[in-house]
Structures are given as structure tokens and as C-alpha cells.
Design a protein around this motif. Structure first.
Motif, PDB file in Angstrom:
ATOM      1  N   ALA A   1       0.836  -1.209   0.000  1.00 33.67           N
ATOM      2  CA  ALA A   1       0.000   0.000   0.000  1.00 33.67           C
ATOM      3  C   ALA A   1       0.865   1.251   0.000  1.00 33.67           C
ATOM      4  N   GLY A   2       1.988   1.212   0.746  1.00 37.74           N
ATOM      5  CA  GLY A   2       2.900   2.355   0.733  1.00 37.74           C
ATOM      6  C   GLY A   2       3.509   2.591  -0.633  1.00 37.74           C
ATOM      7  N   ARG A   3       3.880   1.499  -1.314  1.00 36.95           N
ATOM      8  CA  ARG A   3       4.439   1.634  -2.650  1.00 36.95           C
ATOM      9  C   ARG A   3       3.414   2.197  -3.631  1.00 36.95           C
ATOM     10  N   VAL A   4       2.174   1.734  -3.511  1.00 42.80           N
ATOM     11  CA  VAL A   4       1.133   2.204  -4.426  1.00 42.80           C
ATOM     12  C   VAL A   4       0.820   3.679  -4.191  1.00 42.80           C
ATOM     13  N   LEU A   5       0.809   4.087  -2.923  1.00 43.40           N
ATOM     14  CA  LEU A   5       0.413   5.452  -2.588  1.00 43.40           C
ATOM     15  C   LEU A   5       1.582   6.434  -2.603  1.00 43.40           C
ATOM     16  N   ARG A   6       2.799   5.978  -2.853  1.00 42.11           N
ATOM     17  CA  ARG A   6       3.938   6.895  -2.855  1.00 42.11           C
ATOM     18  C   ARG A   6       3.779   8.008  -3.891  1.00 42.11           C
ATOM     19  N   PRO A   7       3.370   7.705  -5.147  1.00 47.56           N
ATOM     20  CA  PRO A   7       3.172   8.814  -6.094  1.00 47.56           C
ATOM     21  C   PRO A   7       2.121   9.818  -5.627  1.00 47.56           C
ATOM     22  N   VAL A   8       1.086   9.324  -4.943  1.00 51.88           N
ATOM     23  CA  VAL A   8       0.064  10.248  -4.437  1.00 51.88           C
ATOM     24  C   VAL A   8       0.667  11.180  -3.394  1.00 51.88           C
ATOM     25  N   ALA A   9       1.550  10.642  -2.556  1.00 50.75           N
ATOM     26  CA  ALA A   9       2.215  11.488  -1.559  1.00 50.75           C
ATOM     27  C   ALA A   9       3.111  12.522  -2.227  1.00 50.75           C
ATOM     28  N   VAL A  10       3.794  12.117  -3.300  1.00 51.52           N
ATOM     29  CA  VAL A  10       4.655  13.063  -4.022  1.00 51.52           C
ATOM     30  C   VAL A  10       3.806  14.182  -4.636  1.00 51.52           C
ATOM     31  N   ILE A  11       2.678  13.795  -5.252  1.00 51.70           N
ATOM     32  CA  ILE A  11       1.794  14.799  -5.843  1.00 51.70           C
ATOM     33  C   ILE A  11       1.251  15.746  -4.773  1.00 51.70           C
ATOM     34  N   THR A  12       0.876  15.195  -3.630  1.00 54.98           N
ATOM     35  CA  THR A  12       0.339  16.021  -2.550  1.00 54.98           C
ATOM     36  C   THR A  12       1.381  16.998  -2.027  1.00 54.98           C
TER      37      THR A  12
ATOM     38  N   ARG B   1       8.158  20.473 -11.066  1.00 54.24           N
ATOM     39  CA  ARG B   1       7.392  19.377 -11.662  1.00 54.24           C
ATOM     40  C   ARG B   1       7.577  18.117 -10.822  1.00 54.24           C
ATOM     41  N   ILE B   2       6.607  17.215 -10.920  1.00 51.45           N
ATOM     42  CA  ILE B   2       6.706  15.946 -10.195  1.00 51.45           C
ATOM     43  C   ILE B   2       7.730  15.040 -10.863  1.00 51.45           C
TER      44      ILE B   2
ATOM     45  N   ALA C   1       0.352  11.734 -12.627  1.00 50.72           N
ATOM     46  CA  ALA C   1       1.473  12.642 -12.377  1.00 50.72           C
ATOM     47  C   ALA C   1       1.809  13.455 -13.627  1.00 50.72           C
ATOM     48  N   ASP C   2       1.820  12.809 -14.784  1.00 56.82           N
ATOM     49  CA  ASP C   2       2.111  13.536 -16.033  1.00 56.82           C
ATOM     50  C   ASP C   2       1.026  14.570 -16.323  1.00 56.82           C
ATOM     51  N   THR C   3      -0.236  14.213 -16.042  1.00 56.09           N
ATOM     52  CA  THR C   3      -1.326  15.179 -16.230  1.00 56.09           C
ATOM     53  C   THR C   3      -1.169  16.374 -15.297  1.00 56.09           C
ATOM     54  N   PHE C   4      -0.756  16.105 -14.059  1.00 52.07           N
ATOM     55  CA  PHE C   4      -0.532  17.182 -13.096  1.00 52.07           C
ATOM     56  C   PHE C   4       0.608  18.081 -13.564  1.00 52.07           C
TER      57      PHE C   4
END
Length: 395
Positions: free
Chosen positions: A125-136, A150-151, A164-167
Motif C-alpha cells: 500500500a505504501g508503494r502504491v500510494l507513494r506517487p500520491v504522496a509526491v503529488i500532494t 514538476r513531479i 502525475a504527467d497530467t498534473f
């Protein structure tokens, strides 16, 4: 993120634990179903059923045979010999011991598997949510001063990578928009400050002392000219603002008639500059605002006439493809063409010449076209210099 990670951990861990429990249960029942027959065949092959009186006599009672003796004196079923009864008793005992051992080992392994599943689920779950944390974190740090960040997520293709690319793309558009707004504010301040400075200089210097009537008349004309220029600038800014708010209502408008009216209105100025204007007005009717579309056509023709060369030409065409205006003029670098749609942007530096304009012509054209859902594009002419500006209205 902690709550989302806990929920994903519970989901992943629960699914893994359920899969482990199902696997343990299936193995247990499959083994239980065939264990007795397997043990019976093995024992019958190794110890054939014999009559008790045919078994060798033992001087010392063996504990192996003691549990096998009948607990009661009840007669055996028909066709069952004492040896067969002993074999069945041994098979039952072996099956019970094997199943008990299997169940104990399975439950122990399942408990260990449950703990490992929770740990793996938490890590996954941490690996999956890591990009979300970076975006946040990136979104939390953003402000008007660091929109260049940029992310740049380094991850394999997938939904979060696309997010992430869309952001990042959104940040790029925001950076360009903020930069354009900053340039617009700076240019607007400069354009509005210039006439004020001219008016102040004319009043302080031109009217100093005891000026004569002729001098006062010249200063008066100059002040009126500067006031007219300021009024045009303010009118253009207000028009840009109103177009950005969209259209309140749409009605059928004959664009070819608007183009013809613009050509007629600017014919005297074109003749004075030695510019030849040709018109190919094929029918083109769109739904929009008549006043704004008249202004769009007028600005296109006016820019083509005023930013031209002596003995140049202007070609105006309308039809199903939209409105197109082509003019000769100075050579325009291709990389400069998109910048001409920015407010107060000119091809050359301002010279304060009469009729020079303030650099809002193409900006207003693009704003009006955007309000009508019509893209406005421009391209530099390969021969003769100048530009070709196209506005394509939706059909």
C-alpha cells in the motif's frame, strides 16, 4: 494518506488471508476425503488380514495389538474377520493422528501467513500510494514563485504515472497563464503610464509661462490625441475582459457581410497607404455576437492594412472554412508568430507614431474567436512577408 494506507492494508491483507484460509480448508478436506482409503490400502498391503489364531503367539503382550482388541464381546459383522477388524482400527487411528497433525500445522502456517500478509499489504500500500504522496507534497509547496517545479514521477506506465504527467501538464499551463498575466499587467501599466506622462509633459512644458493662442491650440490637440489613445487602450482592455466571460446569447451572424463592411470602412486608409485590398466574400453564417464579430473582422483587416509595406496587398476571404486575411509586409520570424497574439506585443519596438496602435489587435481577435469556440491561428508568409491569419468557426 495514513487512512488510505490503512484501508488498503486491510483490503490487501484481508484478501490474502481469505485466500490462505480457503487454500488451507480445501487442502484439509481433500486430504481428509482420501486419507482413510490410502492408509487402508497401505496397511492391508503391508499387513494382510489373517485370522487371529493364525497369528504367531507372543510371549509378551504387545501394546500394538492391545488397542486393536474389540472393546466389547459383540459379534463381528458378517464377512469381517478379527484381522480385518484390527486393520480397520489401525487405519482409523492413523487417519485421526494424521488429520490432527495436518490441522495443527495448517493453523500454525495460516497464523504466520496472516502476519506476513499484513506486513506485505502495508508495504505494498505504501508503494502504491507513494506517487500520491509526491503529488500532494508538490501541490502543497506550489505558489506563484515556484510554478516551474514538476513531479517528474519515475515510474512504469500506469494510472498513477498518467496522473502525475497530467498534473505536470496542468502546472505547465498554469505557469504559462500566470506568466502571461504578469506580462499583461506590466505591459498594461506601461501603456497607460505613457500617455499620462505625455499629458503631464505637455501641460507642464507646453503651457509653461504665457503661451500664445497657437501654442495652446497645439497642446490642446496633443492632449486630445493622447486622451483618444488612452481611451482606445482602455476600450480594448474592457473588450478583452468581456470576451473572456463568454457570450450571453448567440444569434445568426453573416460573417461575410462583416468582412465586407470592414473592407469598405478601411478602404480610404488603404488607398492612402497605397494598399490594394481584394475581397472574396463567400457566404458564412455563424451563431454569435454581431458586434464582436464585426470588431473581429475590422481588427483583422486593420492590422493587415497598417502593418504592411507601400504598394502592398491584402486578401480577405470568407467561406465554409472560416475567415482568412493575408497581407504582405515585413518578414515575420516563425517563432515570433504565436507571441503576436499576446496583449501589447508588437513585431517591432513602439515608436509613438500616429496610428501605431497599442498592440491589442490580434489579442482581441483571439479573445473574440475563443468566445465563439473558433481557433485563431497565424502563419508567416513564405513570399512577400506578412502574415496569414485564419479564424475557423465550428460548423
Amino acid at each position: 494518506m495514513g487512512g488510505e494506507r490503512a484501508r488498503l492494508t486491510a483490503l490487501y491483507g484481508g484478501l490474502l488471508l481469505l485466500a490462505g484460509a480457503l487454500l488451507t480448508g480445501v487442502v484439509y478436506f481433500l486430504v481428509k476425503d482420501g486419507l482413510y482409503s490410502s492408509i487402508s490400502v497401505a496397511m492391508t498391503t503391508a499387513v494382510p488380514a489373517q485370522r487371529l489364531q493364525d497369528l504367531p503367539a507372543a510371549t509378551t503382550p504387545s501394546p500394538l495389538w492391545t488397542p486393536a482388541l474389540p472393546a466389547t464381546a459383540a459379534p463381528l459383522p458378517p464377512g469381517v474377520t478379527p484381522g480385518m477388524a484390527i486393520t480397520r482400527t489401525l487405519s482409523d487411528a492413523a487417519e485421526s493422528a494424521a488429520l490432527e497433525r495436518l490441522l495443527t500445522v495448517s493453523l500454525t502456517v495460516l497464523a504466520a501467513y496472516a502476519g506476513l500478509s499484513v506486513a506485505l499489504a502495508w508495504w505494498m500500500a505504501g508503494r502504491v500510494l507513494r506517487p500520491v504522496a509526491v503529488i500532494t507534497d508538490t501541490a502543497r509547496r506550489l505558489s506563484g514563485e515556484n510554478l516551474h517545479e514538476r513531479i517528474a514521477l519515475d515510474a512504469p506506465p500506469g494510472e498513477l504515472k498518467r496522473l502525475a504527467d497530467t498534473f505536470d501538464g496542468m502546472l505547465g499551463r498554469m505557469e504559462r497563464l500566470v506568466s502571461a498575466q504578469q506580462r499583461f499587467a506590466a505591459n498594461a501599466a506601461h501603456e497607460l503610464r505613457t500617455p499620462v506622462a505625455v499629458q503631464r509633459a505637455a501641460a507642464e512644458i507646453g503651457l509653461a509661462g504665457d503661451p500664445g493662442p497657437e501654442r495652446v491650440a497645439r497642446i490642446r490637440e496633443k492632449l486630445i490625441e493622447v486622451a483618444d489613445a488612452s481611451e482606445r487602450t482602455i476600450e480594448g482592455l474592457l473588450l478583452l475582459a468581456s470576451c473572456d466571460q463568454g457570450l450571453r446569447e448567440r444569434r445568426p451572424v453573416a460573417v461575410h457581410e462583416a468582412a465586407a463592411g470592414a473592407v469598405e470602412a478601411l478602404s480610404a486608409e488603404a488607398a492612402e497607404r497605397g494598399i490594394t485590398v481584394s475581397l472574396d466574400a463567400r457566404p458564412l453564417t455563424v451563431r454569435g455576437d454581431a458586434v464582436l464579430l464585426d470588431r473581429l473582422a475590422h481588427n483583422l483587416v486593420a492590422n493587415a492594412v497598417r502593418h504592411n509595406v507601400p504598394d502592398g496587398r491584402v486578401e480577405v476571404r470568407t467561406g465554409p472554412g472560416g475567415l482568412e486575411v493575408t497581407n504582405t509586409g515585413p518578414v515575420v520570424p516563425p517563432d515570433t508568430v504565436p507571441l503576436l497574439f499576446e496583449p501589447f506585443r508588437r513585431l517591432s519596438a513602439r515608436t509613438q507614431a500616429p496610428g501605431e496602435g497599442v498592440g491589442l489587435g490580434l489579442s482581441i481577435v483571439e479573445s473574440i474567436a475563443r468566445a465563439h469556440d473558433a481557433p485563431a491561428t497565424a502563419s508567416a508568409n513564405a513570399e512577400g512577408g506578412g502574415l496569414t491569419v485564419r479564424v475557423r468557426f465550428p460548423q
